[in-house]
Design an enzyme around this catalytic site. Structure first.
Site, short mmCIF file in Angstrom:
data_model
loop_
_atom_site.label_atom_id
_atom_site.label_comp_id
_atom_site.label_asym_id
_atom_site.label_seq_id
_atom_site.Cartn_x
_atom_site.Cartn_y
_atom_site.Cartn_z
N GLU A 167 1.05 -0.35 -5.15
CA GLU A 167 0.23 0.86 -5.32
C GLU A 167 1.05 1.75 -5.29
O GLU A 167 1.21 2.53 -4.27
CB GLU A 167 -0.79 0.72 -4.30
CG GLU A 167 -1.91 1.85 -4.86
CD GLU A 167 -2.54 2.51 -3.28
OE1 GLU A 167 -3.51 3.02 -3.76
OE2 GLU A 167 -2.01 2.31 -2.14
N ASP A 185 0.78 -1.15 -0.16
CA ASP A 185 -0.12 0.03 -0.09
C ASP A 185 0.75 1.22 -0.17
O ASP A 185 1.83 1.30 0.58
CB ASP A 185 -0.88 0.01 1.35
CG ASP A 185 -1.69 1.08 1.28
OD1 ASP A 185 -2.74 1.42 0.50
OD2 ASP A 185 -1.73 2.04 2.27
#
Length: 728
Positions: free
Chosen positions: A458, A405
């Site tokens: 990401e 993330d």
């Protein structure tokens, strides 16, 4: 008795301010002989016992009524195994003395932990059931180099920090203690006098299980057995494999209708897993399941990196869920958050009274967007804690991939910061060199130790080489989310079709950089929250057009180069934004057949067709796998391309992004012959208008678009069609 302990030492021990309990407690050689000392609050009588015979060897003298006992063992010169018979409240208990055991951590482990190169730090640190010198118990180890005193407190000692102060291994800053009788299933924490003299209660950073919020204690439980990586699971992650990911938040996929409570891991294994398999997905991606205190963080602010959340059951229940997914042929991706952690006092923040895990300067260590703290990746022990965690989930739970993330927030020092709010690196640049090295090292170690598992990033900027090997200057991820493609295509789709001709490049631009990374095309949870609306609700027009636009978009997405990701609810066109406190709107699929059923059937058919035809996935990252046939017809908002497999077999994909049917639309093709329509998003099966080409169409030897042969098709309104060439 000689070598009598100083009164100040006894006072410090009892007050919980003495840093070296092993220098006082346990068995020691003195000028008077072997002396045994024990701190046993509330005890009235204590004897030293011979374990084999049960014979009382000596009664210890109470030197302080608060529980300090000492006595010399007559006629003994050499250390021996002993037990203590302790009378508490009139009842005698036979216990093993924690302070008769030697150092726990082996020198090599201590050295590797200090160097930050221990591949599996969780095998040494944390709480581990063990047997030492024939005694069963639990060994505890925690890194807190600046603490003045650390004790283990828990259900086994009335949460009393005086009873089990730990030994400091000065060479590593690790405190350790073996507690006889402490066993799996018991709660514990670390009580410490921190560097500033403050009393703190901390959860174990390496706890393998923890209490459910709002409680914060750690739970003793053994390491799970390693999970073998199968060849099938390895192949399912490869670049030429069909990868269609169903992204799920376990707490809101479905809930009990009577009380709105979560499904358990085992209930999800029985409901979610077969559903995802039936829908044709290849992978399940789970929003973070590390223990976290705040439901509204969706798991992205973890406090227990090694502990699966107890919201849905135990650690073993979670393993059952993963096993069920694997048995169904689904790989499991876990969202992993090594970028930041919350400021909760019971967790990592100022762990030993200093900024141990985080940077001390808020310009480096504080994330103002999320009120979280940023890991100090340059500190070896911190990096080791995180790298070990990545390996832990893959080796011990059978996780097949980690989706990392917020990578951009890690690799840029000025991420979401104004001038003067960040500190340049040693070369004056904005890159976080330590974070970059941490990511490269993590990916390198995973590649070496668990070669079948992969990582996905990401990363929201154009940082070069995210999914390129480290020796090419890359970060070493296997895949990168294509957030640019997602933003461009959604911006295009929300336009009224009459204006799309002026923004044609939003659909074509992605191919200009398509081969710079190994991309995943994500329609993730981030796109259906915070007022962005649902994917369906972003589509223009009346209800019919909204659903038609969505179906055409999905047909385009599944055909475009790159692996696929769809957040839960989007597979049946949920109309409202995602709410983490409630179930998906499954009632939309109740009653008679409707548009939502149509979208659900389409997504299932897209998955199954995409998986069946190698041309749709085999060469996602090879220019040979894609070719434009019609790229410049912006006036009619038509785009046509071919996907190609290694053997040269082609599938034609044609999209019409206006509500006007295009009859007799002619375009040049590479391979003449008979072409069969294998997917049409306007089919009546999906509640479309059922315009199309009657199954098959033959090419003509009519030149078009610079090619000798061409096809003449009917392009349905707001639709995407796929055609495959049939053998003659």
């Amino acid at each position: 008795m000689s070598d009598r302990i100083d009164r100040d030492v006894i006072n410090a021990l009892i007050a919980g301010h003495f840093a070296d309990p092993f220098s006082v407690l346990g068995m020691h050689k003195t000028t008077a002989g072997l002396e045994v000392r024990a701190l046993l609050p509330d005890a009235t009588d204590v004897w030293v016992i011979e374990p084999k015979t049960g014979r009382k060897l000596a009664k210890l003298e109470c030197l302080d009524s608060r529980g300090f006992f000492s006595g010399v063992i007559p006629r003994r010169k050499n250390f021996f195994r002993y037990q203590l018979a302790v009378v508490w409240h009139g009842q005698q208990n036979l216990i093993d003395d924690p302070y008769r055991f030697g150092p726990l951590i082996q020198e090599m482990d201590a050295w590797l932990l200090s160097e930050g190169t221990h591949l599996r730090p969780y095998e040494t640190l944390g709480a581990h059931a063990d047997t030492m010198d024939g005694v069963t118990g639990t060994r505890f180890s925690v890194w807190a180099p600046n603490a003045r005193r650390v004790s283990v407190v828990g259900q086994f000692n009335y949460w009393d920090g005086r009873r089990h102060p730990m030994r400091l291994r000065k060479e590593s800053g690790i405190w350790e203690l073996f507690i006889p009788g402490a066993h799996n299933g018991q709660l514990y924490k670390y009580e410490m006098i921190d560097a500033n003299g403050n009393l703190r209660l901390k959860s174990d950073p390496y706890a393998f299980e923890a209490q459910m919020r709002p409680e914060t204690a750690s739970l003793i439980c053994g390491l799970p057995e390693k999970v073998v990586q199968t060849e099938e699971r390895k192949k399912a992650n490869q670049f030429d494999a069909p990868i269609s990911i169903y992204e799920v938040h376990l707490g809101s996929w479905r809930r009990h209708t009577d009380n709105n409570f979560w499904l358990s891991y085992r209930e999800l294994a029985d409901q979610l897993v077969p559903y995802a398999k039936w829908m044709g997905f290849t992978h399940l991606e789970l929003l973070p399941l590390n223990e976290h205190p705040f439901d509204g963080s969706w798991g992205y602010q973890p406090t227990g990196l090694y502990a699966p959340t107890r919201r849905f059951g135990t650690r073993d229940d979670f393993r059952y869920f993963i096993d069920a997914a694997h048995a169904a042929g689904l790989n499991v991706i876990l969202d992993w958050v090594p970028g930041h952690f919350p400021t909760d006092d019971f967790a990592l923040a100022e762990f030993d009274g200093t900024n141990l895990y985080e940077h001390s300067d808020p310009r480096e260590g504080y994330h103002q967007d999320w009120n979280t703290l940023i890991y100090n990746y340059g500190r070896r022990e911190v990096s080791n804690f995180l790298v070990g965690n990545a390996l832990y989930w893959i080796e011990r739970f059978g996780i097949d991939a980690l989706r990392v993330d917020a990578v951009a927030s890690m690799i840029y020092r000025d991420y979401s910061r104004k001038e003067g709010e960040w500190i340049p690196n040693e070369f004056g640049g904005r890159e976080n060199l330590e974070a970059i090295e941490f990511l490269r090292n993590t990916n390198r170690i995973l590649g070496e130790q668990v070669s079948g598992a992969v990582t996905m990033a990401e990363e929201s900027t154009d940082f070069p080489g995210v999914s390129r090997p480290q020796d090419m200057g890359g970060l070493g991820f296997w895949y990168k989310w294509n957030l640019g493609w997602m933003h461009d295509t959604l911006d295009y789709m929300k336009l009224d079709p009459i204006y799309r001709q002026y923004h044609h490049d939003k659909l074509t631009f992605g191919m200009l950089y398509n081969y710079t990374e190994n991309f995943v095309l994500p329609l993730s949870h981030d796109e259906v929250v915070h007022g962005k609306k649902s994917i369906l609700d972003r589509m223009p027009g009346d209800a019919w057009q909204k659903f038609a636009n969505l179906r055409a978009y999905y047909g385009w997405m599944w055909a475009f180069p790159g692996k696929k990701l769809l957040f839960m609810g989007n597979e049946f066109a949920q109309g409202r934004e995602w709410n983490h406190d409630a179930s998906l709107d499954w009632h939309l699929l109740e009653g008679g057949d409707n548009w939502h059923h149509g979208v659900q059937r389409l997504v299932r058919d897209l998955n199954l067709t995409y998986r069946h035809h190698k041309a749709m996935h085999e060469l996602d990252f090879d220019p040979y796998g894609f070719e434009w046939l019609v790229v410049d017809d912006k006036e009619r908002s038509v785009l046509i391309f071919v996907r190609r497999d290694k053997e040269g077999n082609e599938i034609i994909v044609a999209s019409n992004f206006t509500p006007v049917p295009r009859h007799d639309y002619r375009f040049g093709i590479n391979q003449p012959g008979k072409w069969r329509e294998i997917l049409n998003t306007d089919s009546m099966h999906y509640h479309g208008s059922n315009a199309g080409n009657g199954g098959t169409v033959h090419s003509d030897e009519i030149a078009s678009h610079g090619r000798q042969h061409s096809l003449s098709l009917t392009l349905p309104p707001l639709a995407t069609i796929w055609l495959v060439r049939e053998a003659e």
